[in-house]
Write a protein that holds these residues in place. Structure first.
Motif, PDB file in Angstrom:
ATOM      1  N   LEU A 178       0.816  -1.208   0.000  1.00 22.87           N
ATOM      2  CA  LEU A 178       0.000   0.000   0.000  1.00 22.87           C
ATOM      3  C   LEU A 178       0.851   1.259   0.000  1.00 22.87           C
ATOM      4  N   PHE A 179       1.947   1.264   0.753  1.00 24.56           N
ATOM      5  CA  PHE A 179       2.723   2.485   0.965  1.00 24.56           C
ATOM      6  C   PHE A 179       3.856   2.610  -0.052  1.00 24.56           C
ATOM      7  N   ASN A 180       4.271   3.860  -0.288  1.00 23.83           N
ATOM      8  CA  ASN A 180       5.296   4.126  -1.294  1.00 23.83           C
ATOM      9  C   ASN A 180       6.607   3.413  -1.013  1.00 23.83           C
ATOM     10  N   ASP A 181       6.943   3.197   0.268  1.00 28.14           N
ATOM     11  CA  ASP A 181       8.200   2.522   0.581  1.00 28.14           C
ATOM     12  C   ASP A 181       8.049   1.006   0.654  1.00 28.14           C
ATOM     13  N   GLU A 182       6.877   0.500   0.288  1.00 29.93           N
ATOM     14  CA  GLU A 182       6.683  -0.945   0.157  1.00 29.93           C
ATOM     15  C   GLU A 182       6.803  -1.393  -1.299  1.00 29.93           C
ATOM     16  N   VAL A 183       6.965  -0.438  -2.199  1.00 30.03           N
ATOM     17  CA  VAL A 183       7.144  -0.739  -3.617  1.00 30.03           C
ATOM     18  C   VAL A 183       8.451  -0.122  -4.089  1.00 30.03           C
ATOM     19  N   ASN A 184       8.974  -0.644  -5.187  1.00 29.93           N
ATOM     20  CA  ASN A 184      10.090   0.019  -5.870  1.00 29.93           C
ATOM     21  C   ASN A 184       9.462   1.019  -6.828  1.00 29.93           C
ATOM     22  N   PHE A 185       9.260   2.242  -6.339  1.00 27.70           N
ATOM     23  CA  PHE A 185       8.468   3.203  -7.098  1.00 27.70           C
ATOM     24  C   PHE A 185       9.120   3.547  -8.424  1.00 27.70           C
ATOM     25  N   ASP A 186      10.424   3.816  -8.427  1.00 27.92           N
ATOM     26  CA  ASP A 186      11.098   4.174  -9.670  1.00 27.92           C
ATOM     27  C   ASP A 186      10.963   3.067 -10.715  1.00 27.92           C
ATOM     28  N   ARG A 187      11.066   1.836 -10.278  1.00 29.53           N
ATOM     29  CA  ARG A 187      11.021   0.723 -11.225  1.00 29.53           C
ATOM     30  C   ARG A 187       9.596   0.374 -11.637  1.00 29.53           C
ATOM     31  N   ASN A 188       8.677   0.331 -10.670  1.00 34.32           N
ATOM     32  CA  ASN A 188       7.355  -0.247 -10.918  1.00 34.32           C
ATOM     33  C   ASN A 188       6.228   0.762 -11.058  1.00 34.32           C
ATOM     34  N   PHE A 189       6.416   2.003 -10.584  1.00 32.47           N
ATOM     35  CA  PHE A 189       5.292   2.931 -10.589  1.00 32.47           C
ATOM     36  C   PHE A 189       5.560   4.272 -11.255  1.00 32.47           C
ATOM     37  N   LEU A 190       6.810   4.686 -11.395  1.00 37.15           N
ATOM     38  CA  LEU A 190       7.066   6.032 -11.904  1.00 37.15           C
ATOM     39  C   LEU A 190       6.498   6.221 -13.306  1.00 37.15           C
ATOM     40  N   ASP A 191       6.733   5.263 -14.205  1.00 40.05           N
ATOM     41  CA  ASP A 191       6.212   5.401 -15.563  1.00 40.05           C
ATOM     42  C   ASP A 191       4.687   5.436 -15.555  1.00 40.05           C
ATOM     43  N   THR A 198       0.092  12.714 -17.038  1.00 46.81           N
ATOM     44  CA  THR A 198       0.174  13.444 -18.295  1.00 46.81           C
ATOM     45  C   THR A 198      -1.084  13.287 -19.140  1.00 46.81           C
ATOM     46  N   ASN A 199      -1.682  12.106 -19.118  1.00 48.05           N
ATOM     47  CA  ASN A 199      -2.854  11.853 -19.951  1.00 48.05           C
ATOM     48  C   ASN A 199      -4.166  12.228 -19.288  1.00 48.05           C
ATOM     49  N   ILE A 200      -4.224  12.189 -17.964  1.00 46.25           N
ATOM     50  CA  ILE A 200      -5.475  12.464 -17.259  1.00 46.25           C
ATOM     51  C   ILE A 200      -5.526  13.910 -16.770  1.00 46.25           C
ATOM     52  N   VAL A 201      -4.437  14.397 -16.224  1.00 47.23           N
ATOM     53  CA  VAL A 201      -4.417  15.717 -15.597  1.00 47.23           C
ATOM     54  C   VAL A 201      -3.570  16.717 -16.383  1.00 47.23           C
ATOM     55  N   GLY A 202      -2.745  16.231 -17.302  1.00 53.13           N
ATOM     56  CA  GLY A 202      -1.685  17.036 -17.905  1.00 53.13           C
ATOM     57  C   GLY A 202      -2.110  18.360 -18.495  1.00 53.13           C
ATOM     58  N   HIS A 294       0.878   2.910 -28.182  1.00 49.64           N
ATOM     59  CA  HIS A 294      -0.335   3.652 -27.831  1.00 49.64           C
ATOM     60  C   HIS A 294       0.031   5.092 -27.490  1.00 49.64           C
ATOM     61  N   VAL A 295      -0.814   6.005 -27.926  1.00 49.39           N
ATOM     62  CA  VAL A 295      -0.486   7.422 -27.791  1.00 49.39           C
ATOM     63  C   VAL A 295      -0.324   7.831 -26.328  1.00 49.39           C
ATOM     64  N   SER A 296      -0.960   7.139 -25.390  1.00 51.59           N
ATOM     65  CA  SER A 296      -0.793   7.507 -23.974  1.00 51.59           C
ATOM     66  C   SER A 296       0.642   7.306 -23.518  1.00 51.59           C
ATOM     67  N   TYR A 297       1.311   6.277 -24.037  1.00 53.94           N
ATOM     68  CA  TYR A 297       2.722   6.069 -23.706  1.00 53.94           C
ATOM     69  C   TYR A 297       3.580   7.150 -24.379  1.00 53.94           C
ATOM     70  N   LEU A 298       3.240   7.499 -25.610  1.00 55.02           N
ATOM     71  CA  LEU A 298       3.999   8.549 -26.296  1.00 55.02           C
ATOM     72  C   LEU A 298       3.893   9.877 -25.557  1.00 55.02           C
ATOM     73  N   ILE A 299       2.702  10.212 -25.094  1.00 57.13           N
ATOM     74  CA  ILE A 299       2.520  11.467 -24.362  1.00 57.13           C
ATOM     75  C   ILE A 299       3.344  11.456 -23.079  1.00 57.13           C
ATOM     76  N   SER A 300       3.311  10.361 -22.358  1.00 58.43           N
ATOM     77  CA  SER A 300       4.078  10.268 -21.115  1.00 58.43           C
ATOM     78  C   SER A 300       5.565  10.481 -21.366  1.00 58.43           C
ATOM     79  N   GLU A 301       6.088   9.821 -22.397  1.00 59.02           N
ATOM     80  CA  GLU A 301       7.508   9.965 -22.712  1.00 59.02           C
ATOM     81  C   GLU A 301       7.829  11.367 -23.221  1.00 59.02           C
ATOM     82  N   THR A 302       6.891  11.995 -23.900  1.00 56.53           N
ATOM     83  CA  THR A 302       7.127  13.355 -24.392  1.00 56.53           C
ATOM     84  C   THR A 302       7.243  14.334 -23.233  1.00 56.53           C
TER      85      THR A 302
END
Length: 399
Positions: A178-191, A198-202, A294-302
């Motif tokens: 549940l908590f941010n320090d229970e996951v490897n955020f950079d590896r598993n959640f940052l993207d 970027t796609n929902i709030v950007g 998919h364009v959502s991945y392109l937007i995120s990377e942009t």
């Protein structure tokens, strides 16, 4: 069977994850699923913060019943009325008919629009209003257009918890952690977090900046978003990401090459440029086929990279349709502050470069490097020096 977790001594996570849904909002692929977070406070009054999507309603109800242990539910605070968070409002009312719903005036309007039976149950609140539930006193903070106009966030002044609605959320299921320090955020959640933002709030960066300014005036200790991990330490990391994204500042100095190719010739030219960049010392280079990504991945990377290369074949005297869709999404999501290089290709009337430039010129604070390349069908020996000069100009612009 219930599945709950403690956040603080008297605050519980009562949400769940949907690992079956293929497309978030029926648009964005979510191969790792998504969580729907809801929180239940046990004080002198019992308070539910938001509900969940209909897909996990049974789990949600079992979670609430476990925590309440037969007690009534006194209040339901609705920070955001989008159906993936508000779908179960009536299910709560059916089981707890005396519950009072705390929300903004516009959220109340939306509930009526969705046909919810809420008459006589609404307590409307505005920016700066407070409510006491016992030792917990909460303040309501308006967060319009993050990312719906009715949105607010709720701050618990007793324990420093910010119920942040759709701000600070992420795609991805919560698999026990549940908590941010229970996951490897950079590896598993940052993207996933970047792609979600970027796609929902950007599009609404200035509104997010307003919320960040308000957040800077309160002592936040825990961030409880409606999707993704709960943050109970290292808050500066997350706030810095949101600050960059909402100011449209790139995270990394690097080159993203997006190509639209029909028979592989434009792709070959893009690969040639990528190789030259790496040989000149820029190893942070990524390539994407606009037709397969998919364009959502392109937007995120942009949003991530500082420099973008658009390499497009000309199609029916226009921009290649998948490339056009990608550029129009950039425009719709208010992307700014990037440096572009353009490569066009065409066998009989190359025009995609001119048309891409026209679209980019309509966006804010975009830099387009002058030495764009126009290819006739394939890259040839005569184009080598020009491609090398393009690579040099990209390298120079990064200094």
């Amino acid at each position: 069977m219930y599945c709950v977790r403690n956040i603080t001594e008297d605050l519980y996570w009562v949400g769940g994850s949907d690992r079956h849904l293929a497309l978030f909002e029926n648009i964005h692929p979510i191969p790792r699923g998504v969580s729907y977070n809801s929180y239940l406070l046990m004080d002198e009054s019992t308070v539910l913060f938001d509900t969940v999507d209909w897909s996990i309603c049974r789990q949600f109800i079992e979670n609430i019943q476990k925590v309440l242990k037969g007690k009534p539910l006194d209040y339901m605070v609705i920070n955001h009325m989008e159906p993936d968070h508000a779908a179960c409002i009536e299910e709560i009312i059916l089981r707890y008919p005396n519950v009072k719903i705390v929300c903004t005036q516009k959220a109340s309007l939306f509930m009526h629009q969705f046909g919810f039976a809420i008459d006589g149950k609404i307590m409307e609140v505005s920016e700066g209003d407070t409510m006491s539930f016992g030792k917990h006193v909460v303040a309501f903070v308006a967060a319009p257009m993050v990312h719906w106009p009715e949105a607010m966030v709720t701050f618990d002044t007793y324990n420093g918890v910010l119920f942040s609605a759709d701000a600070f959320g992420s795609f991805g299921s919560l698999d026990g952690q549940l908590f941010n320090d229970e996951v490897n955020f950079d590896r598993n959640f940052l993207d996933d977090a970047r792609r979600y933002y970027t796609n929902i709030v950007g599009k609404y960066g200035p509104h997010v900046q307003d919320l960040l300014r308000k957040a800077g005036t309160i002592d936040i200790k825990i961030i409880c978003p409606l999707h993704g991990p709960v943050w109970h330490n290292d808050l500066g990391y997350l706030l810095d990401k949101y600050d960059k994204w909402s100011r449209y500042e790139p995270e990394e100095n690097g080159v993203m090459i997006v190509y639209g190719t029909m028979y592989g010739n434009t792709e070959a030219a893009a690969s040639d440029l990528a190789t030259r960049l790496v040989e000149k010392g820029m190893t942070n280079v990524v390539m994407y086929d606009v037709s397969k990504t998919h364009v959502s991945y392109l937007i995120s990377e942009t949003f991530k990279y500082s420099h973008i290369v658009l390499a497009s074949v000309t199609y029916n005297l226009k921009i290649y349709p998948p490339m056009l869709n990608y550029i129009m999404d950039m425009k719709a999501l208010n992307l700014q502050k990037r440096t572009f290089t353009l490569i066009e290709n065409g066998s009989w009337a190359p025009q995609s470069g001119k048309l891409m430039r026209e679209l980019l010129d309509e966006m804010k604070e975009m830099t387009i490097l002058d030495n764009e390349i126009s290819l006739n069908s394939t890259m040839k020996e005569d184009d080598v020096d020009l491609m090398d000069s393009v690579a040099e100009s990209i390298m120079e612009s990064m200094k």
